[in-house]
Enzyme design. Structure first.
Site, PDB file in Angstrom:
ATOM      1  N   LYS A  49      -5.066 -13.016  11.922  1.00 31.32           N
ATOM      2  CA  LYS A  49      -4.473 -11.925  12.730  1.00 31.32           C
ATOM      3  C   LYS A  49      -5.020 -12.487  13.993  1.00 31.32           C
ATOM      4  CE  LYS A  49      -6.209  -8.616   9.617  1.00 31.32           C
ATOM      5  NZ  LYS A  49      -5.105  -7.501   9.265  1.00 31.32           N
TER       6      LYS A  49
ATOM      7  N   TYR B 201     -14.049  -4.468   3.645  1.00 34.33           N
ATOM      8  CA  TYR B 201     -13.490  -5.375   2.704  1.00 34.33           C
ATOM      9  C   TYR B 201     -12.824  -7.236   3.500  1.00 34.33           C
ATOM     10  CZ  TYR B 201      -8.315  -5.727   2.299  1.00 34.33           C
ATOM     11  OH  TYR B 201      -6.679  -6.083   2.115  1.00 34.33           O
TER      12      TYR B 201
ATOM     13  N   TYR C  13       0.381  -0.498   0.264  1.00 28.52           N
ATOM     14  CA  TYR C  13       0.250  -0.005  -0.036  1.00 28.52           C
ATOM     15  C   TYR C  13       1.519   1.561   0.283  1.00 28.52           C
ATOM     16  CZ  TYR C  13      -3.219  -3.430   1.854  1.00 28.52           C
ATOM     17  OH  TYR C  13      -4.362  -4.734   1.923  1.00 28.52           O
TER      18      TYR C  13
ATOM     19  N   ASP D  32     -16.963 -13.308   7.956  1.00 24.50           N
ATOM     20  CA  ASP D  32     -15.594 -12.608   7.493  1.00 24.50           C
ATOM     21  C   ASP D  32     -14.844 -11.950   9.366  1.00 24.50           C
ATOM     22  OD1 ASP D  32     -12.581 -11.592   7.130  1.00 24.50           O
ATOM     23  OD2 ASP D  32     -13.304 -10.886   5.362  1.00 24.50           O
TER      24      ASP D  32
HETATM   25  N1  PLP Z   1     -10.575  -9.380   6.194  1.00 25.49           N
HETATM   26  C1  PLP Z   1     -10.114  -8.472   6.334  1.00 25.49           C
HETATM   27  C2  PLP Z   1     -11.787  -8.262   7.254  1.00 25.49           C
HETATM   28  C3  PLP Z   1      -9.233  -8.609   6.856  1.00 25.49           C
HETATM   29  O1  PLP Z   1      -9.652  -7.103   8.211  1.00 25.49           O
HETATM   30  C4  PLP Z   1      -8.273  -8.468   6.132  1.00 25.49           C
HETATM   31  C5  PLP Z   1      -6.894  -7.470   6.318  1.00 25.49           C
HETATM   32  O2  PLP Z   1      -7.342  -6.456   6.689  1.00 25.49           O
HETATM   33  C6  PLP Z   1      -8.590  -9.412   5.194  1.00 25.49           C
HETATM   34  C7  PLP Z   1      -9.226 -10.162   4.681  1.00 25.49           C
HETATM   35  C8  PLP Z   1      -7.159  -9.504   4.455  1.00 25.49           C
HETATM   36  O3  PLP Z   1      -6.450  -9.983   5.020  1.00 25.49           O
HETATM   37  P1  PLP Z   1      -5.170 -10.823   4.683  1.00 25.49           P
HETATM   38  O4  PLP Z   1      -3.795  -9.200   4.609  1.00 25.49           O
HETATM   39  O5  PLP Z   1      -4.485 -11.716   5.810  1.00 25.49           O
HETATM   40  O6  PLP Z   1      -4.965 -11.064   3.616  1.00 25.49           O
END
Ligand code: PLP
Length: 430
Positions: A279, A156, A28, A250
């Site tokens: 995470k 996201y 980014y 998610d």
């Molecule tokens: N889903 C959500 C809600 C996220 O916050 C993120 C990353 O910030 C992702 C998916 C993507 O995860 P990664 O960065 O480990 O690919």
């Protein structure tokens, strides 16, 4: 060769930083203009140590991962022990104790019959797998054409091609790719009775082409830290039940206590058909993600024919070191009062960020669990704000129009005050 501009926040830049910065492509990041990254040489608890010995209180938990703080001795020990014994074996035809124990523990921890875990190594990939699982679920059930996804504005879900398609197509960071990625059905989250009704009608009209509805429960994180309440999640669950559509939650950002309950779906009292986790799964130690399915989803893949199986298999799936870290992290959630700590953080954030509401240029102040947000009309100079944060002894990364903190859940009150004080000062200077 392009060298990132020198960062005035860095003192005595080491040679490895100057040389390596010519070769490392940062995430980014506009490599031409963004100042060189801060050289961190050690971490401990809630602190990052810079090359010159300065310590910063970390208000981000390294993209929301380090729930127990950095270098927690219990996780360190578990990973070291596993490293001695066996860092990794492929899950092709063989398996190991750490991955099996972790799958069992997740099944016990998650609500309802969410009991079948597929492991991968990043959040985006776990969402890709959830999407693929949903599409193949309908194929295996003999339903034709159910290949699209309903997703939400402000959402996201990752940076890979399929996950980009379920991010906010206009406001999100992937707006540039419109036309190059799959076009999904993007709606407003149903946050009012009228919107619930409209959403229900929309799902009814499109159910024959929809594999699943996907959302981040309670907080849309990277899309701008927008909050919604449990009623919205219940409405989604009811609409999906009514129209026989799968629901994917998610929980990559919100899972593991961040919003006040172990999982956001617990707070709503609902069980998604598929949930994604990453995470804080390993307490910020190792890369690991999980896609967890309910019994009826898993059972749709059973049969005599190999073609009904889930055709997915990342090389490092179920990595033993990462699973050891995750098992140790779950020990800490069991043994230590993380949810009480989140409640205390929420209370303190509410009190200490509230004065920002009256400040010039502030649009909103909001807190959910261990997430504190000041939304501004605009941020005049994000790089300058970041430099000021370092000067004030904290690490925070404002983005878009928001200044936020998601501290490690173990942060002491005095360190949290350092973060909130710095946020208020920076907003005042904006
Ligand atoms: N889903 C959500 C809600 C996220 O916050 C993120 C990353 O910030 C992702 C998916 C993507 O995860 P990664 O960065 O480990 O690919």
């Amino acid at each position: 060769m392009q060298i990132p501009p020198l960062n005035p926040a860095i003192k005595n830049a080491p040679a490895w930083l100057l040389e390596g910065s010519k070769h490392l492509w940062m995430p980014y990041t506009q490599m031409q203009t963004v100042p060189m990254a801060l050289p961190v040489v050690a971490t401990n608890g809630v602190r990052l140590t810079l090359n010159d010995g300065r310590e910063l209180v970390d208000g981000t938990s390294s993209w929301w991962t380090a729930a127990h703080g950095y270098n927690h001795p219990h996780i360190r020990e578990a990973v070291a022990k596993q490293l001695e014994r066996m860092p990794h074996v492929m899950l092709g035809g063989i398996a190991h104790e750490q991955v099996l124990r972790l799958a069992t523990r997740l099944a016990k921890l998650l609500p309802g019959d969410l009991g079948h875990t597929f492991f991968s190594e990043s959040g985006s990939v776990s969402v890709e797998i959830a999407m693929k699982m949903a599409v193949q679920y309908w194929i295996n059930k003999g339903a034709k054409g159910r290949t699209r996804f309903v997703a939400f504005r402000g959402g996201y879900h990752g940076d890979t091609l399929a996950t980009m398609s379920v991010c906010d197509p206009d406001e999100g960071m992937h707006a540039l790719f419109k036309g190059a990625i799959a076009e999904q059905l993007i709606c407003d989250l149903p946050t009012t009775p009228e919107k619930v009704e409209a959403f229900d009608a929309f799902l009814k009209a499109h159910k024959h082409e929809v594999a699943a509805v996907i959302t981040e429960p309670l907080v849309q994180g990277a899309g701008g830290m927008h909050f919604h309440d449990v009623e919205t999640l219940r409405a989604l669950r009811e609409a999906c039940d009514r129209h026989d559509v799968l629901l994917i939650l998610d929980e990559i950002f919100v899972g593991f206590g961040r919003t006040g309950s172990m999982f956001a779906c617990d707070a709503a009292g609902i069980v998604p058909d598929i949930v994604t986790l990453s995470k804080a799964l390993t307490g910020g130690t190792m890369a690991l993600a999980a896609t967890v399915a309910r019994a009826h989803v898993f059972e749709a893949f059973l049969g005599e024919s190999a073609s009904r199986a889930l055709m997915h298999g990342p090389t490092y799936t179920g990595n033993a070191l990462a699973c050891a870290a995750a098992n140790a992290s779950l020990d800490l959630f069991e043994r230590e009062p993380r949810l009480e700590q989140v409640a205390a953080i929420a209370k303190q954030l509410t009190k200490e960020l509230e004065p920002a509401r009256a400040m010039k240029g502030v649009v909103d102040v909001r807190v959910k669990g261990a997430i504190g947000v000041i939304e501004l009309e605009s941020i005049r100079d994000a790089d300058e704000m970041k430099r000021r944060f370092v000067e004030m002894g904290v690490f925070l990364r404002p983005f878009g129009r928001i200044v936020y903190t998601t501290p490690p859940l173990v942060i002491e009150a005095t360190d949290l005050t350092r973060l909130t004080d710095a946020m208020i000062v920076a907003v005042g200077e904006n």
